[in-house]
Design a protein around this motif. Structure first.
Motif, PDB file in Angstrom:
ATOM      1  N   VAL A  83       0.832  -1.205   0.000  1.00  9.17           N
ATOM      2  CA  VAL A  83       0.000   0.000   0.000  1.00  9.17           C
ATOM      3  C   VAL A  83       0.869   1.258   0.000  1.00  9.17           C
ATOM      4  CG1 VAL A  83      -1.681   1.323   1.311  1.00  9.17           C
ATOM      5  CG2 VAL A  83      -1.923  -1.163   1.126  1.00  9.17           C
ATOM      6  N   ALA A  84       1.987   1.182   0.732  1.00  6.22           N
ATOM      7  CA  ALA A  84       2.870   2.345   0.821  1.00  6.22           C
ATOM      8  C   ALA A  84       3.446   2.693  -0.546  1.00  6.22           C
ATOM      9  CB  ALA A  84       3.988   2.092   1.818  1.00  6.22           C
TER      10      ALA A  84
ATOM     11  N   VAL B  35       2.082   2.142  -3.494  1.00  2.11           N
ATOM     12  CA  VAL B  35       1.019   2.773  -4.281  1.00  2.11           C
ATOM     13  C   VAL B  35       0.796   4.211  -3.817  1.00  2.11           C
ATOM     14  CG1 VAL B  35      -1.399   2.654  -4.936  1.00  2.11           C
ATOM     15  CG2 VAL B  35      -0.058   0.547  -4.729  1.00  2.11           C
ATOM     16  N   VAL B  36       0.795   4.375  -2.503  1.00  5.02           N
ATOM     17  CA  VAL B  36       0.559   5.715  -1.946  1.00  5.02           C
ATOM     18  C   VAL B  36       1.658   6.680  -2.361  1.00  5.02           C
ATOM     19  CG1 VAL B  36       0.466   7.050   0.185  1.00  5.02           C
ATOM     20  CG2 VAL B  36      -0.827   4.917  -0.002  1.00  5.02           C
TER      21      VAL B  36
ATOM     22  N   ILE C  92       1.097   7.764  -5.886  1.00  5.99           N
ATOM     23  CA  ILE C  92       0.002   8.738  -5.944  1.00  5.99           C
ATOM     24  C   ILE C  92       0.450  10.090  -5.417  1.00  5.99           C
ATOM     25  CG2 ILE C  92      -2.291   9.287  -5.065  1.00  5.99           C
ATOM     26  CD1 ILE C  92      -2.890   6.287  -5.046  1.00  5.99           C
ATOM     27  N   VAL C  93       1.215  10.043  -4.315  1.00  4.79           N
ATOM     28  CA  VAL C  93       1.676  11.293  -3.700  1.00  4.79           C
ATOM     29  C   VAL C  93       2.578  12.068  -4.654  1.00  4.79           C
ATOM     30  CG1 VAL C  93       3.156  12.239  -1.886  1.00  4.79           C
ATOM     31  CG2 VAL C  93       1.427  10.539  -1.307  1.00  4.79           C
TER      32      VAL C  93
END
Length: 516
Positions: free
Chosen positions: A263-264, A266-267, A270-271
């Protein structure tokens, strides 16, 4: 430094020798301040200060006896010598009470606002009208830089709900009885806080914590504590850092779940995309903001130019009334008086007398209208004289005592500046007559080399809302806002200080250099 170290070692050796036969009882005051220091429901003392004191007590053969209570209860006990030590004492407490502090600071702490809805609370202004739970007699509540002091400085109305135990404040927050709670920054590591209560960005009153002692035991206990604290802080493997890691960095103990790594990633992607978009959006916003600011400046300049153009037209009409209609009426009255002197008939005299009265009223009306449209005193005399004439015309005519005081070297103001300031002072004096119910008004004009300062002070009823932005448009119309626009156009500052039943002070500061 060597002499000081030797003295401390000798003192520690002597103290240990004297206490060899029987442990020294050290009475320690304890407040409920987890995770720094507190006593749990089973009576066990825990926390960062407890670990440090336990270690020092083992080295010095002390017997620690803890006395629980609030700050209000423990400070008098410390001053009277009924307890020997009080951990986590701030310099502000020392300034208020006759107690001694250790020389070596133990930790740096600050208050923080916590809430169930942190997305709604970003600054102290967001707490206006909200209920906030605070610990009684806590430095983060009523100390200098605490939330109460901060609310007063920003004129924020907060309903403070006091609590004695932290658990009481947390229960009130979860039940919706309060909107936020003030706790220390380290309380975030306590499991009782839970995941539902989160820190907000509002920080309060950073303070350094020391050991506090009564004056009677200062020379015995504090040097010993300073020695061990300095020694522990210089050793990264000491109980000081082990306890710090245990109480203040608990979130680093547990490993991350495997799914969280994915998840990190992907985040992060996105960030990074959002950062690029944010930078572009920020550029666009700043560009539009500059354009809006330029438009506002243009509108303000246009508004002032219209005001000055209106004043010039009023002056032209005033001169026209004075030079033509006023003089013609005056000549007509003179000719009428000559006719009255030449004809002695009673009926003629009566008719001529009535016509003279009509002409006199017309002359007075013309003069009054001329003064109202564009007072000649504004252009023929100095600005100080114009203000004195204006004060007499408005204040004296309404039974208000007044005084105009001028100081400094008088400077000839540019005509545009003089006109705008005259209109501003006239509007402020009319407001005093209409709203303030004042019996006395003082006008100070203070000239310096670079600034003209005008202060208007009345003893009237005052007002609660002294804002000068567009939200201030109420029963006073656009008065305050238009005044602020004029002073901003002149490059000056407009300030109002007022409280209900304590009068009003209006200050106008106008730069004199560069006026044209």
């Amino acid at each position: 430094m060597v002499a000081v170290a030797v003295s401390v070692v000798v003192l520690l050796t002597l103290f240990s020798t004297l206490c060899w036969a029987e442990p020294i009882v050290v009475r320690v005051g304890i407040t409920q301040d987890p995770p720094i220091l507190w006593m749990d429901e089973q009576g066990e003392v825990k926390g960062f200060f407890a670990d440090i004191l336990t270690y020092i007590a083992q080295q010095q053969d002390w017997q620690l006896e803890y006395v629980s209570g609030s700050w209000c209860e423990l400070i008098p006990l410390l001053k009277e010598g009924d307890i020997d030590l009080l951990p986590s004492v701030y310099p502000e407490i020392k300034a208020q009470h006759r107690i001694a502090l250790s020389h070596s600071p133990v930790l740096l702490d600050w208050g923080q606002v916590y809430s169930l809805h942190p997305e709604q609370i970003h600054t102290i202004l967001d707490l206006d009208g909200k209920r906030v739970a605070v610990e009684s007699s806590c430095i983060f509540y009523d100390g200098i830089g605490g939330i109460k002091d901060l609310a007063d400085r920003f004129n924020v109305n907060i309903d403070f709900i006091p609590f004695e135990m932290t658990s009481q404040g947390l229960q009130a927050l979860r039940r919706g009885e309060v909107d936020a709670i003030v706790l220390g920054r380290f309380y975030n590591n306590m499991p009782t806080l839970g995941d539902d209560i989160v820190k907000t960005p509002i920080l309060l009153n950073p303070v350094t914590s020391y050991f506090g002692s009564s004056k009677n035991t200062e020379s015995l206990l504090l040097p010993v504590l300073d020695h061990y604290v300095d020694e522990m802080k210089s050793d990264r493997s000491s109980i000081y850092y082990r306890s710090w890691h245990h109480w203040f960095n608990q979130s680093t103990k547990s490993g991350l779940p495997s799914w969280l790594v994915e998840v990190a990633v992907v985040v992060v992607a996105i960030v990074l995309s959002l950062i690029g978009f944010s930078l572009f959006a920020r550029y666009q916003v700043e560009k539009k903001t500059r354009e809006i600011s330029e438009k506002n400046d243009q509108l303000r300049s246009l508004s002032m130019e219209l005001t000055l153009a209106e004043e010039k037209e009023r002056r032209r009409l005033s001169e026209l009334l004075h030079d033509n209609l006023g003089q013609n009426l005056a000549l007509a009255k003179i000719r009428l008086c000559s006719m009255a002197a030449a004809h002695g008939g009673d009926s003629c005299q009566q008719a001529l007398g009535e016509i003279k009265v009509f002409l006199t009223d017309a002359i007075h009306s013309t003069r009054s209208l001329t003064a109202e449209m564009s007072p000649p005193v504004l252009y023929d005399l100095s600005f100080v004289a114009a203000v004195k004439w204006l004060a007499g015309r408005i204040l004296f005519a309404n039974g208000i005592e007044h005084e105009v005081v001028s100081s400094g070297k008088k400077v000839a103001l540019p005509e545009n500046t003089k006109v705008l300031l005259f209109k501003t002072v006239r509007e402020l004096l009319v407001n005093s007559v209409k709203h303030s119910q004042a019996s006395y008004v003082r006008i100070d004009l203070d000239y310096s080399d670079t600034t003209l300062c005008i202060i208007i002070h009345d003893d009237g009823v005052g007002m609660a809302d002294v804002s000068v932005d567009r939200s201030a448009v109420s029963e006073r119309g656009f008065g305050l806002m238009s005044i602020n626009e004029r002073i901003t156009y002149l490059g000056g500052e407009f300030k109002i200080v007022s409280q209900p039943n304590h009068g009003t002070i209006v200050t106008l500061q106008i730069p004199l250099d560069g006026q044209s």
